[in-house]
Design a protein around this motif. Sequence first.
Motif, PDB file in Angstrom:
ATOM      1  N   GLN A 261       4.403   2.537   6.584  1.00  7.70           N
ATOM      2  CA  GLN A 261       3.900   3.848   6.989  1.00  7.70           C
ATOM      3  C   GLN A 261       2.382   3.871   7.074  1.00  7.70           C
ATOM      4  O   GLN A 261       1.811   4.389   8.031  1.00  7.70           O
ATOM      5  CB  GLN A 261       4.396   4.915   6.007  1.00  7.70           C
ATOM      6  N   SER A 262       1.711   3.320   6.082  1.00 11.19           N
ATOM      7  CA  SER A 262       0.244   3.348   6.088  1.00 11.19           C
ATOM      8  C   SER A 262      -0.335   2.393   7.116  1.00 11.19           C
ATOM      9  O   SER A 262      -1.491   2.523   7.505  1.00 11.19           O
ATOM     10  CB  SER A 262      -0.306   3.021   4.696  1.00 11.19           C
ATOM     11  N   GLY A 263       0.462   1.437   7.579  1.00 16.02           N
ATOM     12  CA  GLY A 263      -0.027   0.521   8.611  1.00 16.02           C
ATOM     13  C   GLY A 263      -0.346   1.213   9.909  1.00 16.02           C
ATOM     14  O   GLY A 263      -1.174   0.765  10.687  1.00 16.02           O
ATOM     15  N   ALA A 264       0.313   2.366  10.159  1.00 10.41           N
ATOM     16  CA  ALA A 264       0.039   3.115  11.379  1.00 10.41           C
ATOM     17  C   ALA A 264      -1.382   3.656  11.392  1.00 10.41           C
ATOM     18  O   ALA A 264      -1.958   3.898  12.451  1.00 10.41           O
ATOM     19  CB  ALA A 264       1.034   4.262  11.514  1.00 10.41           C
TER      20      ALA A 264
ATOM     21  N   ASN B 145       0.825  -1.207   0.000  1.00  6.38           N
ATOM     22  CA  ASN B 145       0.000   0.000   0.000  1.00  6.38           C
ATOM     23  C   ASN B 145       0.861   1.260   0.000  1.00  6.38           C
ATOM     24  O   ASN B 145       0.544   2.244  -0.690  1.00  6.38           O
ATOM     25  CB  ASN B 145      -0.928   0.000   1.211  1.00  6.38           C
ATOM     26  N   ASP B 146       1.956   1.231   0.778  1.00 10.70           N
ATOM     27  CA  ASP B 146       2.858   2.389   0.798  1.00 10.70           C
ATOM     28  C   ASP B 146       3.317   2.745  -0.614  1.00 10.70           C
ATOM     29  O   ASP B 146       3.334   3.924  -1.005  1.00 10.70           O
ATOM     30  CB  ASP B 146       4.088   2.093   1.664  1.00 10.70           C
TER      31      ASP B 146
ATOM     32  N   GLY C 199      -8.098   0.100   3.600  1.00  7.67           N
ATOM     33  CA  GLY C 199      -7.340  -0.771   4.484  1.00  7.67           C
ATOM     34  C   GLY C 199      -8.225  -1.566   5.416  1.00  7.67           C
ATOM     35  O   GLY C 199      -9.302  -1.130   5.815  1.00  7.67           O
ATOM     36  N   GLN C 200      -7.758  -2.755   5.782  1.00 10.80           N
ATOM     37  CA  GLN C 200      -8.480  -3.627   6.705  1.00 10.80           C
ATOM     38  C   GLN C 200      -7.521  -4.137   7.774  1.00 10.80           C
ATOM     39  O   GLN C 200      -6.303  -3.998   7.668  1.00 10.80           O
ATOM     40  CB  GLN C 200      -9.078  -4.816   5.937  1.00 10.80           C
TER      41      GLN C 200
END
Length: 459
Positions: A422-425, A366-367, A378-379
Motif C-alpha cells: 500500500q505505501s509503495g503507491a 513499511n505497511d 521512503g526511497q
Amino acid sequence: MSEFPYSGEFEIHRTLPEEGTDREIILATLSTMSARENPIWEGGQCSGTMYCGDHDHYDFLNEAFSHFSYVNSLQRDMCPSSSKFEAEIIAMTLDLLGAANLTQSSPGGLVTSGGSGSIAHAVLAYREKNQTTNRPNIIKPETAHPAFNKAGHLFGVDMKIAPVDPVTTQVDLDWVRANIDSNTVALVGSACNYGYGTVDPIRELGALALEHAIGLHVDGCLGGFILPFGQELGYDIEPFDFSVPGVTTISADTHKYGYALKGTSVLCFADQALRDGQYFYLTDWSGGKYCSPGMDGSRSAGLLAATWAAMVRLGRSGYRHYAEAIFSTSAAMQEVVLTHPSLRILGRPSFLFSFTSDEYDIYLVNDFLRTRGWRLNGQQYPNALHMAVTRPQTQPGVVERWTSDLAEGVAYALLHQGDAAQSGAIYGGVAGGSNDEADTFIKFFMAQMMDAQLAIPAP
C-alpha cells in the motif's frame, strides 16, 4: 488529504473576522492541535523531522526567541545584538568545521533560512564568481539534495548529475573526472547524503577541484553538526570539512542536529571574497541606500538569538553527549536490521541508515510498521526505507520496540510476497524506471496533496 484539516472541529476563516477572537480561544485551539500532533514523534518512532525532541529545550529557545521575536535583523544600527548573534553563530560553525586549517584565506559565512537556502546561496556564489562563463555547470551526485537542482533552475546553472556506486552509494569519481569541462564552476559532495547516510569521498573530490581550479561545496546540512562529534568520539568518519584541501564552501543546518529552531542554517566560505558575491547593494534607490547579505531582506532576529542560545547553551560537551547517544542508538538499530537475512543495509552509513530487501518489496515491511506507529522515509531506485536517528530514538525502550516490530514486519512481508504494498503507491519507484507519463501523473498527485493542504473548502 481528503478534507480540510480540523474541519468540523474548529472554525474555518474564509475572511478576516470582523471582531478579533479572544486570546484564550486562540491559545486553546493551538494547544489542542499541538497536543494531538506531538505524540506522532514524541515516542521516537518518526525518522528525522524532530532532531531535538526535548520540550524543556524548546521552552528555553522559545524564551530566547521572545526577546527578539519582533526585531528585524536588517536594522543593525538599532539592534547591534543581531550582529553579535550572527557573527558568533558563524564563527562557532567555522571553528567546528575546521576553519583553523584555512591559514591562507579569511573564512566567512552567512546564516540562511535553512538547508535549501544555504545550498541556493552556494550555487549563486559560484555563478557570481564565474560570470565570464556563458552557461556555468555544477556536478553533483545523484544522491545530493534536490535543492541543488532547484537553485540551478532559479539561477541558470546547469546541474550535471553524477551516478553513484550502487554498493557504496558514493559518487562515481571516474564519471565526475570525465565530465568536468570549461564551464564547470564547482563540484558537490554530501556529508552525509539524505538518502543513505553515507559520506562522499571528499578528499578525492577536493583533489579534482584543485586540479581544475574550481570550487567544491560540501553539503553538510544534515551531518554538519553531528559528524564532527562522531569523529571526536572515534567513529570511522572520513574527513569532509575545511581540513580537506579544495573544499571551498560547506552548508550545515543549525535547525537539525544543531538543535535550534526552524529555520536556520549556516553557509561557510573558505574565503570571504567568495561570500561577498552574495551581498546585494542598491546605493542610488530613491528610498535610500539598500544592502542585504543574501536573498532575504527582513530576517528574524528572534531566530538568530535562539540559534545562538542553543549553541552556547549546549557547548561542545552537550553536542558530543547527544552525538554519542545517537550514534550508539543508530548502531543498535542497524544491528537489528542485519539479524534478518532478507534485509540489507545500503552503503556504509553513519547515524542515518537505509535498508532494502532482494526477496520482497520493502514497502510491505513499511505497511506493517506504520500500523505500529513508525514513520520511516521512503526511497526509490531501489525501493528502500531509511531511518534518520535523532534524539527521540535515544529514549529507553525505542530500540526494543524497533526489534520486535521489525521482526513482525519482516514476517508480514515474507507472508505477503508478491502482494502490492500500500505505501509503495506513495513512496515506491515506478517499475522499470520513470517515464513521461509516470512523471506527469506523479507531479499531478503531489500538486493535489499540496492543494489539499492549502485550499479553502467551499461554504
